[in-house]
Design a protein around this motif. Structure first.
Motif, short mmCIF file in Angstrom:
data_model
loop_
_atom_site.label_atom_id
_atom_site.label_comp_id
_atom_site.label_asym_id
_atom_site.label_seq_id
_atom_site.Cartn_x
_atom_site.Cartn_y
_atom_site.Cartn_z
N VAL A 184 -7.90 7.83 2.39
CA VAL A 184 -6.66 7.09 2.19
C VAL A 184 -5.88 6.93 3.50
O VAL A 184 -5.38 5.85 3.81
CB VAL A 184 -5.79 7.80 1.12
CG1 VAL A 184 -4.41 7.17 1.03
CG2 VAL A 184 -6.48 7.73 -0.24
N MET A 214 -3.55 5.65 -5.36
CA MET A 214 -4.03 6.33 -4.16
C MET A 214 -4.86 7.57 -4.49
O MET A 214 -5.88 7.83 -3.88
CB MET A 214 -2.83 6.75 -3.34
CG MET A 214 -2.94 6.33 -1.91
SD MET A 214 -1.43 6.71 -1.07
CE MET A 214 -0.83 5.09 -0.75
N HIS A 257 -11.49 13.40 -0.22
CA HIS A 257 -12.59 12.45 -0.05
C HIS A 257 -13.83 13.10 0.54
O HIS A 257 -14.94 12.62 0.33
CB HIS A 257 -12.13 11.24 0.78
CG HIS A 257 -11.68 11.56 2.16
ND1 HIS A 257 -12.49 11.46 3.24
CD2 HIS A 257 -10.50 12.00 2.63
CE1 HIS A 257 -11.82 11.81 4.32
NE2 HIS A 257 -10.60 12.13 3.98
N ALA A 262 -8.23 6.63 -5.71
CA ALA A 262 -9.05 6.15 -4.60
C ALA A 262 -9.64 7.32 -3.84
O ALA A 262 -10.83 7.33 -3.51
CB ALA A 262 -8.20 5.27 -3.67
N SER A 263 -8.83 8.36 -3.60
CA SER A 263 -9.37 9.50 -2.86
C SER A 263 -10.42 10.22 -3.69
O SER A 263 -11.39 10.74 -3.15
CB SER A 263 -8.25 10.45 -2.42
OG SER A 263 -7.72 11.12 -3.53
N ARG A 303 -11.13 -1.27 -0.92
CA ARG A 303 -10.54 0.07 -0.70
C ARG A 303 -9.03 -0.04 -0.54
O ARG A 303 -8.28 0.79 -1.04
CB ARG A 303 -11.16 0.72 0.53
CG ARG A 303 -12.59 1.16 0.32
CD ARG A 303 -12.98 2.25 1.30
NE ARG A 303 -13.00 1.78 2.67
CZ ARG A 303 -14.03 1.18 3.26
NH1 ARG A 303 -15.13 0.97 2.57
NH2 ARG A 303 -13.96 0.80 4.50
N GLN A 304 -8.59 -1.09 0.15
CA GLN A 304 -7.15 -1.26 0.32
C GLN A 304 -6.46 -1.51 -1.01
O GLN A 304 -5.42 -0.93 -1.31
CB GLN A 304 -6.86 -2.42 1.26
CG GLN A 304 -7.01 -2.02 2.70
CD GLN A 304 -6.73 -3.17 3.63
OE1 GLN A 304 -7.22 -4.28 3.45
NE2 GLN A 304 -5.92 -2.93 4.64
N THR A 320 -7.36 4.23 5.54
CA THR A 320 -7.13 2.91 4.95
C THR A 320 -5.70 2.44 5.24
O THR A 320 -5.48 1.27 5.56
CB THR A 320 -7.39 2.96 3.44
OG1 THR A 320 -8.69 3.52 3.23
CG2 THR A 320 -7.34 1.58 2.82
N ILE A 321 -4.76 3.35 5.16
CA ILE A 321 -3.37 2.99 5.46
C ILE A 321 -3.25 2.60 6.94
O ILE A 321 -2.62 1.59 7.28
CB ILE A 321 -2.42 4.14 5.10
CG1 ILE A 321 -2.38 4.31 3.58
CG2 ILE A 321 -1.02 3.88 5.64
CD1 ILE A 321 -1.61 5.51 3.10
N ILE A 336 0.80 -1.22 0.00
CA ILE A 336 0.00 0.00 0.00
C ILE A 336 0.84 1.27 0.00
O ILE A 336 0.47 2.25 -0.65
CB ILE A 336 -1.02 -0.02 1.17
CG1 ILE A 336 -2.18 0.92 0.89
CG2 ILE A 336 -0.36 0.30 2.49
CD1 ILE A 336 -3.39 0.64 1.73
N CYS A 341 -6.24 1.71 -2.98
CA CYS A 341 -5.15 2.58 -2.52
C CYS A 341 -3.82 2.05 -3.02
O CYS A 341 -2.92 2.82 -3.38
CB CYS A 341 -5.12 2.68 -1.00
SG CYS A 341 -6.47 3.65 -0.34
N GLU A 342 -3.69 0.74 -3.03
CA GLU A 342 -2.47 0.12 -3.50
C GLU A 342 -2.19 0.46 -4.96
O GLU A 342 -1.07 0.70 -5.35
CB GLU A 342 -2.66 -1.39 -3.38
CG GLU A 342 -1.48 -2.15 -2.88
CD GLU A 342 -1.88 -3.60 -2.70
OE1 GLU A 342 -2.57 -3.90 -1.71
OE2 GLU A 342 -1.52 -4.42 -3.55
#
Ligand SMILES: Nc1ncnc2c1ncn2[C@@H]1O[C@H](COP(=O)(O)OP(=O)(O)OP(=O)(O)O)[C@@H](O)[C@H]1O
Ligand SMILES: [Mg+2]
Lengths: 305, 237
Positions: free
Chosen positions: A198, A188, B71, A191-192, A180-181, A201-202, A31, A184-185
């Protein structure tokens, strides 16, 4: 044949523990692309918390082994999760976006800090405990006058590991959190843009890795019956080797790599010399890095993006 | 709906936007055209808070969102089809669409999915294919579908026609038109394909070196000799 089978059983047990630790390395790497060198020490802390947990259970008169194991497991996972979360928050997140080596150096600092903290709090001498929770076993078969034995504890270790890994694989593959993980991987920023928090999630990734390391710590304690502040160093590097061998960033790779490292270590010790078993493991690390840097199950980068 | 005032955005010491003002009213299709490096993508990303504007303000339905994390801005109903599409390459088409619905009540999911598949039947056929292996046109459809899954009120599109064959370009623009006219989504469309974009849009802005140089209705800009010379000649006209 009997000797071989016995080594195989021992290797699978050890490999299970390495695999559980390796998942934490591989997920964090996946990630945020960083090797969390403090992860081995999280495992060590998990083992210490388990030791304390078993002592508390004994003091409370909890005699049922399954109950004690479940209670201690929950306690160890909860505490190490907090450690994992706090470390990410204080030592890594502020460095995100700075140069690549910064979090790595910070991780080494955290590792030294944790080792010294536990040494101060718990003393430097190895502490016995946890070794008599699950005892006994049975003879699988005998040949050439050699009994192949499986202990109940080995069965517990393998079953717990398999169940957790299956659950975890499901979580990553099929739940919204896992998705979601993975998002992000892979990207990122995107994803946001889809509303994923993010940072959170981290954090969760660290928490999950730490919780699995705690399980490994508890199983390690029960298997060897002793812990000291330094166990995280060697076990951590071996689990890291497992993650690299399997293909860092790959979840099944971490499990496979853990198993492979367990096999190499035990068979080397069983057939050649137990003094050089660690050398064998690290020689493998070097060979993998030279000849197959992406590991056994490393992602082939063929996709067009 | 969207009010951008005096936005200045920097990458390190380099200034990409020099005080941009623009408005998008509810239900409108507004387009932004400009040459490579004019700052179009930067403006769309700044609206979403990444990178953040160094000065100026962005308001969404009267609410100041300039300082909100990305977000949170998305949560207010802004979706972006970003430059380069940014499909998650190791996720399937279906999973990419699920990601689009991250913030949406799961009870809407099936209906929204059916809607997207009706708009882009190709995506339904390729439901289990990994995003990274889709063709460029399919990726663009997926990027739009993914954005729609978030039930946006404001949809930001960054060069959705880039690199696509004329037939697919027409499909994409038709889809954008329907999203705006039939579903009432407000659209802010960044394009190099000025001809298609200005014909579709109610109004347009021309961005040059990080500044808005002109604005007007789509028709006015299409007829403007400067615009024609800079963005249309040799194209479709
Ligand atoms: N991450 C970045 N770091 C530094 N400079 C950047 C970055 N992104 C964009 N720029 C610069 O900012 C300016 C505006 O870029 P931007 O991508 O917004 O242009 P654009 O109008 O979208 O161009 P195109 O039509 O080619 O996509 C360019 O000069 C570009 O080099
Ligand atoms: Mg651009």
């Amino acid at each position: 044949m009997a000797y071989f089978s016995q080594q195989l059983i021992n290797a699978i047990t050890l490999g299970a523990i390495y695999g559980l630790i390796a998942i934490g390395y591989t997920m964090v790497y996946g990630i945020i692309g960083m090797i969390n060198f403090a992860h081995g020490d999280i495992f060590m802390i998990g083992a210490f918390i388990s030791l304390i947990g078993f002592l508390i259970c004994a003091a409370l008169g909890i005699n049922s082994a399954p109950l004690a194991i479940v209670l201690v497991l929950l306690m160890a996972m909860a505490f190490t999760a907090v450690y994992g979360w706090a470390i990410e928050r204080t030592a890594y997140r502020p460095l995100r976006g700075s140069f690549r080596l910064a979090p790595l150096i910070s991780a080494i600092g955290v590792s030294i800090l944790l080792e010294n903290y536990v040494q101060l709090a718990q003393g430097a001498r190895p502490k016995p405990g946890g070794g008599s929770i699950v005892t006994g076993g049975f003879t699988l078969f005998s040949s050439d006058g050699f009994d192949v034995r499986v202990t109940w504890l080995q069965i517990v270790i393998v079953v717990v590991t398999v169940v957790l890994m299956a659950g975890f694989t499901w979580l990553i593959a099929s739940t919204s959190l896992g998705r979601r993980q993975r998002a992000c991987e892979q990207d990122m920023k995107m994803a946001s843009l889809l509303g994923v928090n993010v940072d959170r999630t981290i954090s969760l990734t660290f928490v999950m890795g730490a919780a699995l390391a705690a399980v490994a710590g508890m199983l390690f304690l029960m298997y060897y019956g002793v812990v000291d502040f330094f166990i995280g160093f060697l076990a951590g590097i071996k689990a890291f080797t497992a993650a690299v061998l399997g293909g860092i960033g790959s979840l099944p790779g971490a499990m496979l790599g853990g198993l492979a490292i367990g096999l190499i270590e035990v068979f080397w010790a069983g057939y050649f010399s137990s003094e050089y078993k660690d050398v064998a493991v690290f020689a493998i690390l070097v060979l993998v890095l030279i000849f197959r840097p992406s590991g056994l199950l490393g992602k082939p980068e063929i996709e067009k993006v | 709906m969207l009010e951008v005032r005096g936005i200045a955005t920097f990458y390190g010491a380099i200034q990409a936007l020099h005080g941009v003002d623009l408005d998008v009213a509810k239900g409108e299709i507004v387009t932004l055209i400009g040459a490579n490096g004019a700052g179009k993508s930067t403006l769309l990303m700044t609206i979403c808070g990444s990178p953040r504007a160094r000065s100026g303000s962005v308001k969404l339905e009267g609410r100041d969102i300039t300082a909100l994390p990305t977000h949170e801005i998305v949560r207010l109903g802004v979706a972006q089809v970003p430059e380069g599409r940014r499909i998650f390459p190791r996720m399937t088409v279906f999973e990419n669409l699920q990601m689009g619905a991250t913030l949406v009540d799961p009870t809407h999911f099936q209906r929204d999915l059916d809607r997207v598949f009706a708009m882009f039947p190709r995506l339904a056929e390729r439901r289990e294919q990994r995003g990274g292996t889709l063709s460029g046109g399919e990726q663009q459809m997926l990027a739009i579908g993914r954005a729609l899954m978030s039930r946006p009120r404001l949809l930001l599109l960054d060069e959705p026609s880039l690199g696509l064959a004329p037939l697919i370009v027409r499909q994409i623009f038709e889809a954008i038109r329907r999203i705006a006219r039939e579903e009432g989504v407000t659209i802010f469309l960044v394009e190099q394909n000025a001809f298609h974009a200005l014909r579709l849009a109610d109004r347009g802005y021309v961005l040059v070196n990080g500044r808005v140089l002109m604005n007007g209705t789509g028709k006015e800009l299409l007829a403007n000799p400067e615009v024609r010379a800079a963005y249309l000649e040799g194209g479709h006209a």
